[in-house]
Design an enzyme around this catalytic site. Sequence first.
Site, PDB file in Angstrom:
ATOM      1  CB  THR A 174      15.524   9.999  -3.184  1.00 40.82           C
ATOM      2  OG1 THR A 174      16.813   9.728  -2.623  1.00 40.82           O
ATOM      3  CG2 THR A 174      14.491   9.975  -2.075  1.00 40.82           C
ATOM      4  CD  GLU A 229      12.333  11.847   0.309  1.00 42.27           C
ATOM      5  OE1 GLU A 229      11.654  12.141  -0.689  1.00 42.27           O
ATOM      6  OE2 GLU A 229      13.555  12.061   0.378  1.00 42.27           O
ATOM      7  CE  LYS A 256      20.764  30.534   1.973  1.00 44.38           C
ATOM      8  NZ  LYS A 256      21.158  29.463   2.844  1.00 44.38           N
ATOM      9  CD1 TRP A 284      18.247  33.845   1.670  1.00 42.79           C
ATOM     10  CD2 TRP A 284      16.495  32.481   2.006  1.00 42.79           C
ATOM     11  NE1 TRP A 284      18.554  33.026   2.729  1.00 42.79           N
ATOM     12  CE2 TRP A 284      17.493  32.179   2.961  1.00 42.79           C
ATOM     13  CE3 TRP A 284      15.313  31.747   2.018  1.00 42.79           C
ATOM     14  CZ2 TRP A 284      17.335  31.178   3.917  1.00 42.79           C
ATOM     15  CZ3 TRP A 284      15.153  30.747   2.967  1.00 42.79           C
ATOM     16  CH2 TRP A 284      16.163  30.467   3.910  1.00 42.79           C
TER      17      TRP A 284
HETATM   18  P1  ADP Z   1      14.310  14.058  -6.436  1.00 47.75           P
HETATM   19  O1  ADP Z   1      13.930  15.125  -7.457  1.00 47.75           O
HETATM   20  O2  ADP Z   1      15.227  14.554  -5.384  1.00 47.75           O
HETATM   21  O3  ADP Z   1      14.631  12.759  -7.020  1.00 47.75           O
HETATM   22  P2  ADP Z   1      11.559  13.679  -5.931  1.00 47.75           P
HETATM   23  O4  ADP Z   1      11.334  13.211  -7.302  1.00 47.75           O
HETATM   24  O5  ADP Z   1      10.961  12.987  -4.811  1.00 47.75           O
HETATM   25  O6  ADP Z   1      13.034  13.723  -5.597  1.00 47.75           O
HETATM   26  O7  ADP Z   1      11.241  15.209  -5.968  1.00 47.75           O
HETATM   27  C1  ADP Z   1      10.747  15.910  -4.884  1.00 47.75           C
HETATM   28  C2  ADP Z   1      10.987  17.360  -5.063  1.00 47.75           C
HETATM   29  O8  ADP Z   1      10.450  17.858  -6.276  1.00 47.75           O
HETATM   30  C3  ADP Z   1      10.324  18.208  -4.007  1.00 47.75           C
HETATM   31  O9  ADP Z   1      11.058  18.200  -2.820  1.00 47.75           O
HETATM   32  C4  ADP Z   1      10.284  19.561  -4.681  1.00 47.75           C
HETATM   33  O10 ADP Z   1      11.506  20.233  -4.561  1.00 47.75           O
HETATM   34  C5  ADP Z   1      10.077  19.223  -6.118  1.00 47.75           C
HETATM   35  N1  ADP Z   1       8.666  19.381  -6.459  1.00 47.75           N
HETATM   36  C6  ADP Z   1       7.712  18.449  -6.466  1.00 47.75           C
HETATM   37  N2  ADP Z   1       6.533  18.975  -6.847  1.00 47.75           N
HETATM   38  C7  ADP Z   1       6.743  20.296  -7.069  1.00 47.75           C
HETATM   39  C8  ADP Z   1       5.913  21.384  -7.471  1.00 47.75           C
HETATM   40  N3  ADP Z   1       4.638  21.228  -7.751  1.00 47.75           N
HETATM   41  N4  ADP Z   1       6.487  22.591  -7.579  1.00 47.75           N
HETATM   42  C9  ADP Z   1       7.781  22.774  -7.311  1.00 47.75           C
HETATM   43  N5  ADP Z   1       8.616  21.790  -6.944  1.00 47.75           N
HETATM   44  C10 ADP Z   1       8.103  20.556  -6.817  1.00 47.75           C
END
Ligand code: ADP
Length: 552
Positions: free
Chosen positions: A188, A335, A447, A452
């Site tokens: 990640t 993940e 918040k 929220w």
């Molecule tokens: P990071 O951005 O932490 O590197 P990832 O690329 O794995 O990790 O991103 C995952 C995150 O992206 C999700 O937990 C969520 O918050 C966001 N995400 C993924 N798809 C969507 C979606 N369709 N709409 C809103 N948020 C999304």
Amino acid sequence: MRSTMQESPLSIARIVRYAATFHSSSETVTWTGESSRRRTYGEVGTRAARLANGLRSLGIQGDQRVGTFMWNNNEHLEAYAAIPSMGAVLHTLNIRLFPEQLIYIANHAEDQAVIVDGSLIPLFAPQLSSMKTVKHIIVSGEGDRSLLGSHAAVHDYEELLAAQSENFDFEAASAGTDEQDAAAICYTSGTTGNPKGVAYSHRSIYLHSMYALTPSAFGISAADKILAIVPMFHAMAWGLPYAAMFSGADMHMPDRFLQPEPLCKFISQEKPTVGGAVPTVWNAMLAYLDAQEPKIRVDSLRDVAIGGSACPRALMTGIEERHGVKLLHAWGMTETSPLGSVARPPAGLSKEESLAYRLTQGLLPCPVEGRITDDNGDVLPNDGKAVGELEVRGPWIAGSYIENPNMPDPDAQKDKFRDGWLRTGDVAMITPDGFITLTDRAKDIIKSGGEWISSVDLENAIMGHPAVAEAAVIGVPDPKWDERPLAAVVPRAGESVSFDELREFLGDKVARWQLPEHWAFIAEVPKTSVGKFDKKVLRKQHADGELEVTTF
Ligand code: ADP
């Protein structure tokens, strides 16, 4: 009673062999800026065999890790095919990570060799001497190899392949591989703390590929041409490369040409049918397409996945109504392999009802169970109203992060796994019919006075204004309410809009108490390595007094 069925391990080697034999004339196509470079899956099969022999000749054995530092192109796909099939583990290094994170993940995964795109040498080389386990660099394409120094042996990708036999016994090589063994690793981006590694298994990738192909997800068959704009160095390009080989669909890759102009040229020339990219890419494409006269046709695209952050309504309707491209909203994370849900609406709805479903983060598929929990960890109802942290579990969902005893990280698994569930850090509601709607990321939710406010809802509402190109909303400290929203707005080029107009525009779209009272114009929303809004940077800009804020 035991079943009488055969035990046939689910493996990447099987996926590659299938593509290379029964779909040997399907194509893998890389854009070069003006035209395409093409190979067939038959050639991918033989070149993957040569690459596997080449890696063996460099000493890669067992489940050793081989990194890639590459764009989306034919050679990267060959690495996807060869490395897990020979029993080794593919580690796709994210080229956009900060230097210290890149060093961290190469050391943490103990990469032995890295295949580096020649054009990326200047970005990669400065970190190489800190990558303790890396012994070999294999350079694909043109680039200044002298920058790589003498820390590792440097090889040329094409010369390495040319010197090898095109026969490699993948079946024998993977005979000792269990379907639960690691096939590929992604880290990640590590917005807080060290990056965390997830090791996908042969089994999880196989099952995830099958789901990606179903009509409930991307609906891909051998007749399709996939366009993977989403990087192959991030979350396995949403599973598209293996789904392509699994189905025999052609695979189209833009290499480094990720701006709207070359992308649209690529699309109008090659006519892909399905694909995937993040909202920032589609947003830029829409603005570009709208400005072109005569119009550029991109309507070969039937269903294209959009995810990584929420798809704004104006983007979904705009690109469909004006350019004939249907966006398919999907949710997931590194993940979750990464497909967690895809928003295909149920049948029998009006266009407007259907659009409401398509704008959710999607329907949880049979193998992915989801639930929401409150601050105490208690499970909340799937009634489409209750809001809590989304937790998921299933055969392609991570159960833990990779641990390296030589680099212990006591916080690695902290707060991320509970009773066999992955805690996503996303705040969501789930409807009784299994659709999830994300209201925010846990760390971005505002918040205000015990209530929220979803920063994402506000952003989408503001971005619905025709004069707004982008908007990001963050919570800023407030003596009375704890936090209040600040909207940072990027006006569309050549347009102007006032904060008063925007506040009035929001009047009938958000509750009065949610209306932001702090506003700022910015030139661009800061983005993370994968093009998502980087609110951490925006918060810092605000804290450092870099934003010119108007308060109502
Ligand atoms: P990071 O951005 O932490 O590197 P990832 O690329 O794995 O990790 O991103 C995952 C995150 O992206 C999700 O937990 C969520 O918050 C966001 N995400 C993924 N798809 C969507 C979606 N369709 N709409 C809103 N948020 C999304």
